[in-house]
Design an enzyme around this catalytic site. Sequence first.
Site, PDB file in Angstrom:
ATOM      1  N   ASP A   1      39.147  54.349  38.546  1.00 20.97           N
ATOM      2  CA  ASP A   1      40.291  53.498  38.270  1.00 20.97           C
ATOM      3  C   ASP A   1      41.017  54.117  37.079  1.00 20.97           C
ATOM      4  OD1 ASP A   1      40.731  49.852  38.035  1.00 20.97           O
ATOM      5  OD2 ASP A   1      42.132  51.493  38.375  1.00 20.97           O
TER       6      ASP A   1
ATOM      7  N   ASP B   1      35.515  47.615  45.944  1.00 23.49           N
ATOM      8  CA  ASP B   1      34.598  47.816  44.821  1.00 23.49           C
ATOM      9  C   ASP B   1      34.426  46.467  44.128  1.00 23.49           C
ATOM     10  OD1 ASP B   1      37.271  48.004  43.104  1.00 23.49           O
ATOM     11  OD2 ASP B   1      35.574  47.760  41.705  1.00 23.49           O
TER      12      ASP B   1
HETATM   13  N1  6OK Z   1      44.240  49.739  38.442  1.00 24.20           N
HETATM   14  C1  6OK Z   1      43.950  48.475  38.831  1.00 24.20           C
HETATM   15  N2  6OK Z   1      42.653  48.074  38.823  1.00 24.20           N
HETATM   16  C2  6OK Z   1      42.372  46.786  39.201  1.00 24.20           C
HETATM   17  C3  6OK Z   1      41.029  46.340  39.136  1.00 24.20           C
HETATM   18  C4  6OK Z   1      40.744  45.026  39.493  1.00 24.20           C
HETATM   19  N3  6OK Z   1      39.567  44.320  39.460  1.00 24.20           N
HETATM   20  C5  6OK Z   1      39.905  43.079  39.851  1.00 24.20           C
HETATM   21  N4  6OK Z   1      39.079  42.055  39.917  1.00 24.20           N
HETATM   22  C6  6OK Z   1      37.684  42.141  39.503  1.00 24.20           C
HETATM   23  C7  6OK Z   1      37.306  40.694  39.356  1.00 24.20           C
HETATM   24  C8  6OK Z   1      35.874  40.480  39.132  1.00 24.20           C
HETATM   25  C9  6OK Z   1      35.380  40.449  37.819  1.00 24.20           C
HETATM   26  C10 6OK Z   1      34.034  40.155  37.605  1.00 24.20           C
HETATM   27  C11 6OK Z   1      33.200  39.873  38.704  1.00 24.20           C
HETATM   28  C12 6OK Z   1      31.778  39.541  38.477  1.00 24.20           C
HETATM   29  C13 6OK Z   1      31.647  38.048  38.210  1.00 24.20           C
HETATM   30  O1  6OK Z   1      30.302  37.761  37.927  1.00 24.20           O
HETATM   31  C14 6OK Z   1      33.704  39.903  40.015  1.00 24.20           C
HETATM   32  C15 6OK Z   1      35.054  40.213  40.227  1.00 24.20           C
HETATM   33  N5  6OK Z   1      41.214  42.949  40.166  1.00 24.20           N
HETATM   34  C16 6OK Z   1      41.778  44.164  39.928  1.00 24.20           C
HETATM   35  C17 6OK Z   1      43.101  44.594  40.014  1.00 24.20           C
HETATM   36  C18 6OK Z   1      43.396  45.910  39.627  1.00 24.20           C
HETATM   37  C19 6OK Z   1      44.753  46.396  39.637  1.00 24.20           C
HETATM   38  O2  6OK Z   1      45.718  45.679  39.986  1.00 24.20           O
HETATM   39  N6  6OK Z   1      44.979  47.665  39.221  1.00 24.20           N
END
Ligand code: 6OK
Length: 375
Positions: free
Chosen positions: A93, A269
């Site tokens: 990322d 992921d």
């Molecule tokens: N470059 C880029 N990277 C991202 C990574 C992301 N990761 C998420 N969500 C992860 C949410 C997430 C966080 C923690 C847990 C564990 C809970 O116990 C599960 C899911 N949304 C995301 C959106 C983006 C995005 O627009 N751009």
Amino acid sequence: MTTPFSFSLGATDGQARTGAITTSRGTIRTPAFMPVGTAGTVKAVQMRDVKATGADIILGNTYHLMLRPTAERVARFGGLHKFSTWEGPILTDSGGFQVMSLSAMRKLTEEGVSFQSHIDGSKHMLTPERSIEIQCLLGADIQMQLDECPPFPISEEASLESLELSVRWAKRSKAAFEEIAGRHQALYGIVQGSVFPDQRKRSAEALQEIGFPGYSVGGLAVGEGREAMFGVLDVTTPLLPKDKPRYLMGVGKPLDLVGAVERSIDMFDCVLPTRSGRHGQAWTWDGPLNLKNAQFVDDETPLDPASDCPASRDYTKGYLNHLFRAGEYLGPMLLSWHNLDFYQRLMAAMREAIAEGRFDQFAEEFRARHRERKG
Ligand SMILES: Nc1nc2cc3nc(NCCc4ccc(CCO)cc4)[nH]c3cc2c(=O)[nH]1
């Protein structure tokens, strides 16, 4: 590094599809789940065991590795593959999302984002060009443009401004990538636009104007909820080229994966299998179990006798309950390993169902059996 990046479609069943992404470090079977290896390690699981679960590719993070041990040091060790001993493809990322969710004193400008390290307070700047430089120093096979992941909820105006910035950064990321990356590496554009269908269309079209070999759907799994996320996928994936991979970032729970595959997502992921495993949560076909719960103290059954993963097959729930109650390191190690294996078995079952034209039936049976909450 000779094999250029390529994607070939396999079977389709409704909107669900199987495929294969060919990279110079191996082939990725899609739909694919990528274990998260944030700081060059899939936490508490050795790479040979990650591989044994069936993972074809893992994820690394620009943000964490640029702060520690720095991208330049990883490059001196021969790159992230050699440093971590993961020999298959690695996707990284670009850092923007992690800056906004982890760092302090963030300042976002047209140029990029400046911030202070959450580790030692040191000052850093990420621009589209620097993010690509870091991902190349790490040696990532699939790289992400630097983008802005807007918070949820967000006003339509603010979301549009953010989307336009990410499109400008997509252009700069691609220009930098073409300067320094190898032919075996690929750069994905990231579609934004929050929960606004017209903005998702605008972002998808603008990115295709620029042209990428794969497209990420960003801006989701930020608290919008499952139905809103599926709603965004319903309007977004049809706008993306069918012959290129679609990657839904940060997702998710097993029911999210099934619903997103149903909406033609190819790559995922999520930290959930490893993070929840470290805290005693086991994912199974019937739903999640909290193994610290008293009900498991005398449970002599394994998590899944049908699995060939030692963590799922060779240990009783009572033993795992004991490990977590005693605060033993082996608890988080075994449960992270089991959860990754379960996620890979779910992906393999979906690939097989699509190939056999019975994905709808698979999804229906899974949703009937997998109870996320008791009762
Ligand atoms: N470059 C880029 N990277 C991202 C990574 C992301 N990761 C998420 N969500 C992860 C949410 C997430 C966080 C923690 C847990 C564990 C809970 O116990 C599960 C899911 N949304 C995301 C959106 C983006 C995005 O627009 N751009």
